[in-house]
Design a protein around this motif. Sequence first.
Motif, PDB file in Angstrom:
ATOM      1  N   ASN A 133       0.831  -1.208   0.000  1.00  0.00           N
ATOM      2  CA  ASN A 133       0.000   0.000   0.000  1.00  0.00           C
ATOM      3  C   ASN A 133       0.865   1.258   0.000  1.00  0.00           C
ATOM      4  O   ASN A 133       0.565   2.238  -0.687  1.00  0.00           O
ATOM      5  N   GLY A 134       1.940   1.206   0.785  1.00  0.00           N
ATOM      6  CA  GLY A 134       2.864   2.338   0.803  1.00  0.00           C
ATOM      7  C   GLY A 134       3.518   2.563  -0.543  1.00  0.00           C
ATOM      8  O   GLY A 134       3.697   3.701  -0.991  1.00  0.00           O
ATOM      9  N   VAL A 135       3.892   1.474  -1.205  1.00  0.00           N
ATOM     10  CA  VAL A 135       4.502   1.578  -2.536  1.00  0.00           C
ATOM     11  C   VAL A 135       3.519   2.214  -3.513  1.00  0.00           C
ATOM     12  O   VAL A 135       3.883   3.096  -4.309  1.00  0.00           O
ATOM     13  N   PRO A 147       8.399   6.128  -9.612  1.00  0.00           N
ATOM     14  CA  PRO A 147       9.483   5.268  -9.119  1.00  0.00           C
ATOM     15  C   PRO A 147      10.745   6.078  -8.812  1.00  0.00           C
ATOM     16  O   PRO A 147      11.035   7.077  -9.462  1.00  0.00           O
ATOM     17  N   SER A 148      11.474   5.622  -7.810  1.00  0.00           N
ATOM     18  CA  SER A 148      12.716   6.286  -7.424  1.00  0.00           C
ATOM     19  C   SER A 148      13.629   5.267  -6.763  1.00  0.00           C
ATOM     20  O   SER A 148      13.185   4.194  -6.325  1.00  0.00           O
ATOM     21  N   VAL A 149      14.905   5.610  -6.666  1.00  0.00           N
ATOM     22  CA  VAL A 149      15.877   4.715  -6.027  1.00  0.00           C
ATOM     23  C   VAL A 149      15.533   4.488  -4.553  1.00  0.00           C
ATOM     24  O   VAL A 149      15.547   3.341  -4.081  1.00  0.00           O
ATOM     25  N   PRO A 150      15.230   5.552  -3.764  1.00  0.00           N
ATOM     26  CA  PRO A 150      14.860   5.311  -2.359  1.00  0.00           C
ATOM     27  C   PRO A 150      13.655   4.381  -2.217  1.00  0.00           C
ATOM     28  O   PRO A 150      13.628   3.538  -1.315  1.00  0.00           O
ATOM     29  N   LEU A 151      12.668   4.547  -3.099  1.00  0.00           N
ATOM     30  CA  LEU A 151      11.493   3.688  -3.031  1.00  0.00           C
ATOM     31  C   LEU A 151      11.870   2.233  -3.273  1.00  0.00           C
ATOM     32  O   LEU A 151      11.434   1.325  -2.543  1.00  0.00           O
ATOM     33  N   ILE A 152      12.678   1.998  -4.277  1.00  0.00           N
ATOM     34  CA  ILE A 152      13.087   0.622  -4.601  1.00  0.00           C
ATOM     35  C   ILE A 152      13.899   0.029  -3.459  1.00  0.00           C
ATOM     36  O   ILE A 152      13.708  -1.131  -3.064  1.00  0.00           O
ATOM     37  N   VAL A 153      14.795   0.820  -2.868  1.00  0.00           N
ATOM     38  CA  VAL A 153      15.643   0.329  -1.770  1.00  0.00           C
ATOM     39  C   VAL A 153      14.789  -0.090  -0.575  1.00  0.00           C
ATOM     40  O   VAL A 153      14.971  -1.171  -0.004  1.00  0.00           O
ATOM     41  N   ILE A 154      13.843   0.774  -0.176  1.00  0.00           N
ATOM     42  CA  ILE A 154      13.017   0.455   0.985  1.00  0.00           C
ATOM     43  C   ILE A 154      12.090  -0.719   0.698  1.00  0.00           C
ATOM     44  O   ILE A 154      11.900  -1.603   1.544  1.00  0.00           O
ATOM     45  N   ALA A 155      11.511  -0.761  -0.488  1.00  0.00           N
ATOM     46  CA  ALA A 155      10.595  -1.849  -0.830  1.00  0.00           C
ATOM     47  C   ALA A 155      11.317  -3.191  -0.811  1.00  0.00           C
ATOM     48  O   ALA A 155      10.829  -4.169  -0.219  1.00  0.00           O
ATOM     49  N   VAL A 156      12.494  -3.246  -1.429  1.00  0.00           N
ATOM     50  CA  VAL A 156      13.258  -4.500  -1.459  1.00  0.00           C
ATOM     51  C   VAL A 156      13.750  -4.856  -0.063  1.00  0.00           C
ATOM     52  O   VAL A 156      13.677  -6.015   0.362  1.00  0.00           O
ATOM     53  N   SER A 157      14.223  -3.869   0.671  1.00  0.00           N
ATOM     54  CA  SER A 157      14.730  -4.126   2.014  1.00  0.00           C
ATOM     55  C   SER A 157      13.615  -4.616   2.940  1.00  0.00           C
ATOM     56  O   SER A 157      13.830  -5.516   3.762  1.00  0.00           O
ATOM     57  N   GLY A 158      12.434  -4.027   2.808  1.00  0.00           N
ATOM     58  CA  GLY A 158      11.311  -4.473   3.625  1.00  0.00           C
ATOM     59  C   GLY A 158      10.946  -5.914   3.348  1.00  0.00           C
ATOM     60  O   GLY A 158      10.673  -6.691   4.272  1.00  0.00           O
ATOM     61  N   LEU A 159      10.957  -6.288   2.069  1.00  0.00           N
ATOM     62  CA  LEU A 159      10.643  -7.674   1.717  1.00  0.00           C
ATOM     63  C   LEU A 159      11.697  -8.624   2.269  1.00  0.00           C
ATOM     64  O   LEU A 159      11.383  -9.693   2.802  1.00  0.00           O
ATOM     65  N   VAL A 160      12.972  -8.243   2.155  1.00  0.00           N
ATOM     66  CA  VAL A 160      14.056  -9.073   2.687  1.00  0.00           C
ATOM     67  C   VAL A 160      13.948  -9.204   4.200  1.00  0.00           C
ATOM     68  O   VAL A 160      14.134 -10.289   4.769  1.00  0.00           O
ATOM     69  N   LEU A 161      13.626  -8.097   4.869  1.00  0.00           N
ATOM     70  CA  LEU A 161      13.473  -8.117   6.316  1.00  0.00           C
ATOM     71  C   LEU A 161      12.367  -9.081   6.737  1.00  0.00           C
ATOM     72  O   LEU A 161      12.559  -9.916   7.640  1.00  0.00           O
ATOM     73  N   LEU A 162      11.216  -8.991   6.099  1.00  0.00           N
ATOM     74  CA  LEU A 162      10.106  -9.874   6.442  1.00  0.00           C
ATOM     75  C   LEU A 162      10.435 -11.332   6.137  1.00  0.00           C
ATOM     76  O   LEU A 162      10.098 -12.232   6.923  1.00  0.00           O
ATOM     77  N   PHE A 163      11.114 -11.573   5.035  1.00  0.00           N
ATOM     78  CA  PHE A 163      11.488 -12.941   4.686  1.00  0.00           C
ATOM     79  C   PHE A 163      12.459 -13.518   5.713  1.00  0.00           C
ATOM     80  O   PHE A 163      12.353 -14.682   6.112  1.00  0.00           O
ATOM     81  N   GLY A 164      13.411 -12.685   6.152  1.00  0.00           N
ATOM     82  CA  GLY A 164      14.366 -13.146   7.153  1.00  0.00           C
ATOM     83  C   GLY A 164      13.696 -13.448   8.485  1.00  0.00           C
ATOM     84  O   GLY A 164      13.999 -14.459   9.133  1.00  0.00           O
ATOM     85  N   ILE A 170      18.873  -2.560   8.622  1.00  0.00           N
ATOM     86  CA  ILE A 170      18.105  -3.426   9.526  1.00  0.00           C
ATOM     87  C   ILE A 170      17.835  -4.769   8.858  1.00  0.00           C
ATOM     88  O   ILE A 170      17.940  -5.834   9.483  1.00  0.00           O
ATOM     89  N   ALA A 171      17.491  -4.728   7.570  1.00  0.00           N
ATOM     90  CA  ALA A 171      17.286  -5.974   6.831  1.00  0.00           C
ATOM     91  C   ALA A 171      18.569  -6.785   6.767  1.00  0.00           C
ATOM     92  O   ALA A 171      18.545  -8.020   6.895  1.00  0.00           O
ATOM     93  N   ALA A 172      19.703  -6.117   6.606  1.00  0.00           N
ATOM     94  CA  ALA A 172      20.987  -6.813   6.551  1.00  0.00           C
ATOM     95  C   ALA A 172      21.288  -7.509   7.878  1.00  0.00           C
ATOM     96  O   ALA A 172      21.860  -8.619   7.890  1.00  0.00           O
ATOM     97  N   VAL A 173      20.931  -6.880   8.993  1.00  0.00           N
ATOM     98  CA  VAL A 173      21.132  -7.502  10.300  1.00  0.00           C
ATOM     99  C   VAL A 173      20.337  -8.800  10.389  1.00  0.00           C
ATOM    100  O   VAL A 173      20.828  -9.827  10.876  1.00  0.00           O
ATOM    101  N   CYS A 174      19.108  -8.768   9.914  1.00  0.00           N
ATOM    102  CA  CYS A 174      18.268  -9.963   9.947  1.00  0.00           C
ATOM    103  C   CYS A 174      18.846 -11.072   9.074  1.00  0.00           C
ATOM    104  O   CYS A 174      18.877 -12.240   9.464  1.00  0.00           O
TER     105      CYS A 174
END
Length: 422
Positions: free
Chosen positions: A241-243, A252-269, A388-392
């Motif tokens: 929804n945020g996206v 579309p923007s680089v910050p948007l892509i970074v946060i969207a991908v990082s959020g998905l990685v965080l949740l997956f981890g 934060i996603a990288a820590v996970c």
Amino acid sequence: MDDGSETVPPAGTRDRIRVRMTARAIDEPHRAASPLELLFDLTFVVAVAAVTVQLAHEIADGHALSGLVPFLQVFFAVWWAWMNFTWFASSYDTDDVAYRLLTLVQMGGVLVLAAGVPAAAEDSDFRAITLGYFLMRIALVAQWLRAGVEDPAGRRTALRYAAGITALQAGWILRLVLAETGALPSAAQLPSFVVLAALELSVPWWAERTSPTNWHPHHIAERYGLFTIILFGESVLAASNGVGGALEAAGPSVPLIVIAVSGLVLLFGLWWLYFLTPAGEGLSDRRDRSYLWGYGHYVLFAALAALGAGLEVAVERTGHHLKASDLAICYAVAVPAAIYIVALWLVHRPIVAAPALRPAVVAAGATATLLLPLAVPLTGVPAAVAAIAAVCVLMVAVTYRPLLSGGRTPSPSRAEEGKIGT
């Protein structure tokens, strides 16, 4: 011998009109979530989504702390209703017509509760939420009364459950009436909620002092795992929804892509970490510690729901100017993630001698997650969320390190799946 309590369906059909409600075996083979339980869970998707969306609005408006208490209150009602249904079903699910119809009433109560979330958060109007909760609880009382009538061995426990739930439901209605008439001061509303919630939590302990119910450990573990997946799905939906909002506002923007991908990685981890420990085995070996495991999931589930709200705001921040500061937005992601990590270890520790997550890994991961937002003035929100996603991801990698060194390996989710039905 046919005592008239059960109507046997014709050959080839699965629908059961009337089945005597007796305690199910704790070692019943091939016990898994029923289609009715899965349908029941879908109504909670709506309720959790309503709570998460409301918290996201509060965070975006810079009112995260003031919105936290209503969030925790409403989420308690959602979680407690789901949990009571789940444990009752594990002990007494007959899947006959009467059972299904009472479950339908509980599902309707969930939807009424979900509809009342905005009014509760914005105007402190808890009428719809109290009505929805009443519908859920009164249907459960009917289930317990039926169990008390049809299962002589568990009658005393069932009737104690019915009496306790009924008394507490009367307390919730009285609280609403007093609040609506002004007889309950605003300062007393939160303390009264805490008292009633504590009494709710004590009902199972009090009811089962006579004799415990026959819940199935692997079935319970599966049900909790399924609800965990629902909450992860809600977090993905919130981030999506945020996206959508960010794309509509700024493209579309680089910050948007970074946060969207990082959020998905965080949740997956975080999903990966949850299913490392086979909870069914632990519950089977340590049934007396099930309260710590079951009740502890409130913190874990609430953290996941709050994380979804935080990710939604973080993504939305790339396309909108929000009242919340960048530091507050980052902590809206970091705090729930850190709480989830710690709660994950705490809920499994009582039932599993050696959880897959080691204490040092948990402490280091939670600490790093909480410290990373402090760098947001230099790095920005996207980099902080990515860190934060990288820590996970690092926590998952460290947990799997024994696999590479030939030592003890963590138990994957399929180990739990393999136990269901054995």
